[in-house]
Enzyme design. Sequence first.
Site, mmCIF file in Angstrom:
data_model
loop_
_atom_site.group_PDB
_atom_site.id
_atom_site.type_symbol
_atom_site.label_atom_id
_atom_site.label_comp_id
_atom_site.label_asym_id
_atom_site.label_seq_id
_atom_site.Cartn_x
_atom_site.Cartn_y
_atom_site.Cartn_z
ATOM 1 N N HIS A 54 -1.301 -21.077 -0.382
ATOM 2 C CA HIS A 54 -0.213 -20.130 -0.109
ATOM 3 C C HIS A 54 0.542 -19.740 -1.381
ATOM 4 O O HIS A 54 1.012 -18.620 -1.510
ATOM 5 C CB HIS A 54 0.777 -20.729 0.894
ATOM 6 N N LYS A 101 6.387 -1.613 2.037
ATOM 7 C CA LYS A 101 5.158 -1.071 2.624
ATOM 8 C C LYS A 101 4.045 -2.094 2.432
ATOM 9 O O LYS A 101 3.152 -1.945 1.570
ATOM 10 C CB LYS A 101 4.818 0.294 1.993
ATOM 11 N N LEU A 161 10.992 1.721 7.086
ATOM 12 C CA LEU A 161 10.365 2.143 5.832
ATOM 13 C C LEU A 161 11.087 3.401 5.338
ATOM 14 O O LEU A 161 11.341 4.312 6.132
ATOM 15 C CB LEU A 161 8.884 2.463 6.085
ATOM 16 N N ARG A 175 8.423 4.349 -4.482
ATOM 17 C CA ARG A 175 8.397 3.406 -3.353
ATOM 18 C C ARG A 175 7.379 2.291 -3.612
ATOM 19 O O ARG A 175 7.631 1.119 -3.295
ATOM 20 C CB ARG A 175 8.077 4.145 -2.052
ATOM 21 N N GLU A 193 12.305 2.730 14.029
ATOM 22 C CA GLU A 193 11.356 3.781 13.615
ATOM 23 C C GLU A 193 10.163 3.731 14.550
ATOM 24 O O GLU A 193 10.177 3.035 15.558
ATOM 25 C CB GLU A 193 10.944 3.566 12.153
ATOM 26 N N TYR A 209 0.827 -1.210 0.000
ATOM 27 C CA TYR A 209 0.000 0.000 0.000
ATOM 28 C C TYR A 209 0.852 1.248 0.000
ATOM 29 O O TYR A 209 2.064 1.183 0.167
ATOM 30 C CB TYR A 209 -0.967 -0.002 1.197
HETATM 31 N N1 PDD Z 1 2.733 5.079 7.447
HETATM 32 N N2 PDD Z 1 7.422 3.965 8.974
HETATM 33 C C1 PDD Z 1 6.286 3.268 9.018
HETATM 34 C C2 PDD Z 1 6.297 1.918 9.634
HETATM 35 C C3 PDD Z 1 5.104 3.818 8.478
HETATM 36 O O1 PDD Z 1 3.977 3.095 8.495
HETATM 37 C C4 PDD Z 1 5.128 5.127 7.921
HETATM 38 C C5 PDD Z 1 3.909 5.776 7.338
HETATM 39 C C6 PDD Z 1 6.341 5.824 7.910
HETATM 40 C C7 PDD Z 1 6.459 7.215 7.299
HETATM 41 O O2 PDD Z 1 6.418 7.161 5.892
HETATM 42 P P1 PDD Z 1 5.853 8.387 5.052
HETATM 43 O O3 PDD Z 1 6.605 9.594 5.492
HETATM 44 O O4 PDD Z 1 6.165 8.026 3.661
HETATM 45 O O5 PDD Z 1 4.386 8.510 5.344
HETATM 46 C C8 PDD Z 1 7.474 5.212 8.438
HETATM 47 C C9 PDD Z 1 1.520 5.523 6.834
HETATM 48 C C10 PDD Z 1 1.244 6.969 6.966
HETATM 49 C C11 PDD Z 1 0.392 4.617 7.273
HETATM 50 O O6 PDD Z 1 0.642 3.429 7.391
HETATM 51 O O7 PDD Z 1 -0.730 5.087 7.462
#
Ligand code: PDD
Length: 280
Positions: free
Chosen positions: A102, A145, A201, A53, A177, A34
């Site tokens: 699977h 992601k 990420l 990405r 993170e 996603y």
């Molecule tokens: N998540 N790390 C993780 C595990 C994340 O899920 C996200 C963002 C980020 C920051 O990435 P970005 O700056 O590209 O949004 C880092 C989104 C917002 C979500 O899952 O809703």
Amino acid sequence: MANNPVYLNGRYLPVEEAHISVLDRGFLFGDGVYEVIPAYRGRLFEFESHLARLENSLAAVRIDNPHTPEEWRGILAPLLEDGTDQYVYLQITRGAAPKRDHLFPENVPPTVFAMSSPIPPYPERDTGIRAVCLEDSRWDNCHVKAITLLANVLLRQEAAECGGAEAVLVKNGFVTEGSSSNVFAVLNGVLVTPPLSRDILPGITREVILKICRESHISCREQLIAADDLRQADEIWIASSVREIVPVVELDGRPVGGGKPGLVWQKVNRLFQAYKQSVS
Ligand code: PDD
């Protein structure tokens, strides 16, 4: 949820009418990826970076990208027609196979879903949030992601139940993170964030912050942060497309720096807001 339609496999529908099969591999296996892309005044923010990405995530899980960049832009445009600030959620799964297995199915088209939601006001951005450190219990492919977010969900919930708005994750003594954000800290006057690896990420907000700092000669470095050093930090921030850059003013019940949003955050947040305005 706004009244905007949602997109599902080539059609725009009211959300109540958008249905997927119970055999969809996203539902059965969490087999999909996603993106979350902010759109300010109807303009997608850092769209090329988000698409790059997405391309990497799809390649990592071996799903062919079903659309070209121009097609993606065309698909998302009708979701943003009202010109307000929205974020787009975009999901691609390996599709609905005839039976649960699977192994990758053959000749099954991916499921493509997208919706937009208003970006809610986030007053904590100015006052700061509480966070708690938790052991990073996720898998070895956190650079992807993937929709498989159960560990992130459990960690975020645990943080909330401890009074925190985010979990700062720690693996082998080093910060990785947040449960849904990247982490920054100001240590001895230098802004630091963990380097890209399979443990984090590659956040788009993180990338914009680094770019802004380089251009404005704010000293910043990509380096590992020991959890013990984080506790001595003058400032800690979390960063994501949804929350933008948020100061952490309390970590594990102890004040961070002066217990208020710090000066480096104030400066970088100002620059970030100006950058947003300039590109949208
Ligand atoms: N998540 N790390 C993780 C595990 C994340 O899920 C996200 C963002 C980020 C920051 O990435 P970005 O700056 O590209 O949004 C880092 C989104 C917002 C979500 O899952 O809703």
